[in-house]
Motif scaffolding. Structure first.
Motif, PDB file in Angstrom:
ATOM      1  N   ASP A  98      -0.759  13.784 -11.852  1.00 19.17           N
ATOM      2  CA  ASP A  98      -0.571  14.827 -10.824  1.00 19.17           C
ATOM      3  C   ASP A  98       0.278  13.957  -9.473  1.00 19.17           C
ATOM      4  O   ASP A  98      -0.478  13.693  -8.497  1.00 19.17           O
ATOM      5  CB  ASP A  98      -2.119  15.292 -10.308  1.00 19.17           C
ATOM      6  N   LEU A  99       1.559  13.920  -9.665  1.00 14.92           N
ATOM      7  CA  LEU A  99       2.215  13.208  -8.710  1.00 14.92           C
ATOM      8  C   LEU A  99       2.215  13.597  -7.578  1.00 14.92           C
ATOM      9  O   LEU A  99       2.422  12.929  -6.426  1.00 14.92           O
ATOM     10  CB  LEU A  99       3.518  12.968  -9.218  1.00 14.92           C
ATOM     11  N   ASP A 100       2.213  14.930  -7.267  1.00 13.87           N
ATOM     12  CA  ASP A 100       2.339  15.720  -5.924  1.00 13.87           C
ATOM     13  C   ASP A 100       1.091  15.296  -5.244  1.00 13.87           C
ATOM     14  O   ASP A 100       0.824  15.306  -3.810  1.00 13.87           O
ATOM     15  CB  ASP A 100       2.514  17.239  -5.874  1.00 13.87           C
ATOM     16  N   ALA A 101      -0.115  15.338  -5.694  1.00  7.26           N
ATOM     17  CA  ALA A 101      -1.341  15.308  -5.137  1.00  7.26           C
ATOM     18  C   ALA A 101      -2.252  13.937  -5.179  1.00  7.26           C
ATOM     19  O   ALA A 101      -3.017  13.853  -4.463  1.00  7.26           O
ATOM     20  CB  ALA A 101      -2.521  16.341  -5.737  1.00  7.26           C
ATOM     21  N   VAL A 102      -1.884  12.991  -6.245  1.00  6.76           N
ATOM     22  CA  VAL A 102      -2.406  11.715  -6.345  1.00  6.76           C
ATOM     23  C   VAL A 102      -1.588  10.622  -5.887  1.00  6.76           C
ATOM     24  O   VAL A 102      -0.478  10.764  -5.972  1.00  6.76           O
ATOM     25  CB  VAL A 102      -2.929  11.877  -7.688  1.00  6.76           C
ATOM     26  N   ASP A 103      -1.928   9.451  -5.474  1.00  5.51           N
ATOM     27  CA  ASP A 103      -1.452   8.297  -5.083  1.00  5.51           C
ATOM     28  C   ASP A 103      -2.221   7.093  -5.934  1.00  5.51           C
ATOM     29  O   ASP A 103      -3.472   7.412  -5.724  1.00  5.51           O
ATOM     30  CB  ASP A 103      -1.184   8.166  -3.582  1.00  5.51           C
ATOM     31  N   LEU A 111      -6.974   5.446  -8.159  1.00  5.49           N
ATOM     32  CA  LEU A 111      -6.303   6.728  -7.688  1.00  5.49           C
ATOM     33  C   LEU A 111      -7.054   7.250  -6.778  1.00  5.49           C
ATOM     34  O   LEU A 111      -8.230   6.984  -6.290  1.00  5.49           O
ATOM     35  CB  LEU A 111      -6.273   7.710  -8.788  1.00  5.49           C
ATOM     36  N   MET A 112      -6.256   8.018  -5.606  1.00  3.06           N
ATOM     37  CA  MET A 112      -6.797   8.516  -4.424  1.00  3.06           C
ATOM     38  C   MET A 112      -5.940   9.653  -4.235  1.00  3.06           C
ATOM     39  O   MET A 112      -4.800   9.785  -4.648  1.00  3.06           O
ATOM     40  CB  MET A 112      -6.966   7.519  -3.347  1.00  3.06           C
ATOM     41  N   HIS A 113      -6.505  10.893  -3.505  1.00  3.14           N
ATOM     42  CA  HIS A 113      -5.713  11.941  -2.950  1.00  3.14           C
ATOM     43  C   HIS A 113      -4.654  11.276  -2.116  1.00  3.14           C
ATOM     44  O   HIS A 113      -4.822  10.446  -1.097  1.00  3.14           O
ATOM     45  CB  HIS A 113      -6.449  12.976  -2.094  1.00  3.14           C
TER      46      HIS A 113
END
Length: 155
Positions: A98-103, A111-113
């Protein structure tokens, strides 16, 4: 796509629980476009032309939809490989694709928002995520215990 594919080829339920590893790998592929899954930096001339016309985006969205549905909704084994945000600890499951929402944390990969990380960076606390902080405290606690044991032996 590559990150989703890693989930699917390891899942005994994809596309069904009766398929062979070869069938699983075949189901987790993009006919004539596997280069997009194997190396995200490799694109063909066809891909470039189709990017401009947004044909490639539609193709990938259509191709990935059943994969995402399998991972996030249909398969409990895949769904349980989701992660919780290391910053806000929301119950929402996060997935690395979920590349747009997760870093991801640059240090440990947790992982984190993306929005949580952005807020943390704005607050000047970019250096550690929650997992890094817990690991640091655990290591510090272990070090202090060892020092206390050493002092007991000496004293």
């Amino acid at each position: 796509g590559r990150l989703m594919r890693e989930y699917l080829v390891l899942c005994p339920n994809f596309p069904s629980n009766r398929c062979t590893p070869h069938q699983r790998l075949s189901a987790a592929s993009l006919p004539e476009r596997n280069h997009l899954l194997n190396d995200e930096d490799m694109v063909s001339m066809r891909d470039i032309v189709e990017m401009e016309k947004e044909v490639l985006v539609r193709f990938l969205t259509h191709s990935f939809a059943p994969w995402i549905e399998h991972i996030k909704s249909k398969c409990i084994l895949c769904r349980e490989k989701g992660h919780f945000c290391e910053l806000c600890h929301s119950q929402e499951l996060l997935y690395p694709f979920d590349l747009d929402a997760v870093d991801a944390c640059a240090v440990c990969g947790a992982l984190m928002h993306a929005s949580c990380k952005a807020a943390r960076v704005q607050g000047g606390r970019e250096e550690q995520c929650g997992l890094c902080e817990r690991r640091r405290r655990l290591e510090e606690s272990r070090r202090m215990e060892e020092e206390a044991k050493e002092q007991k032996k000496e004293g």
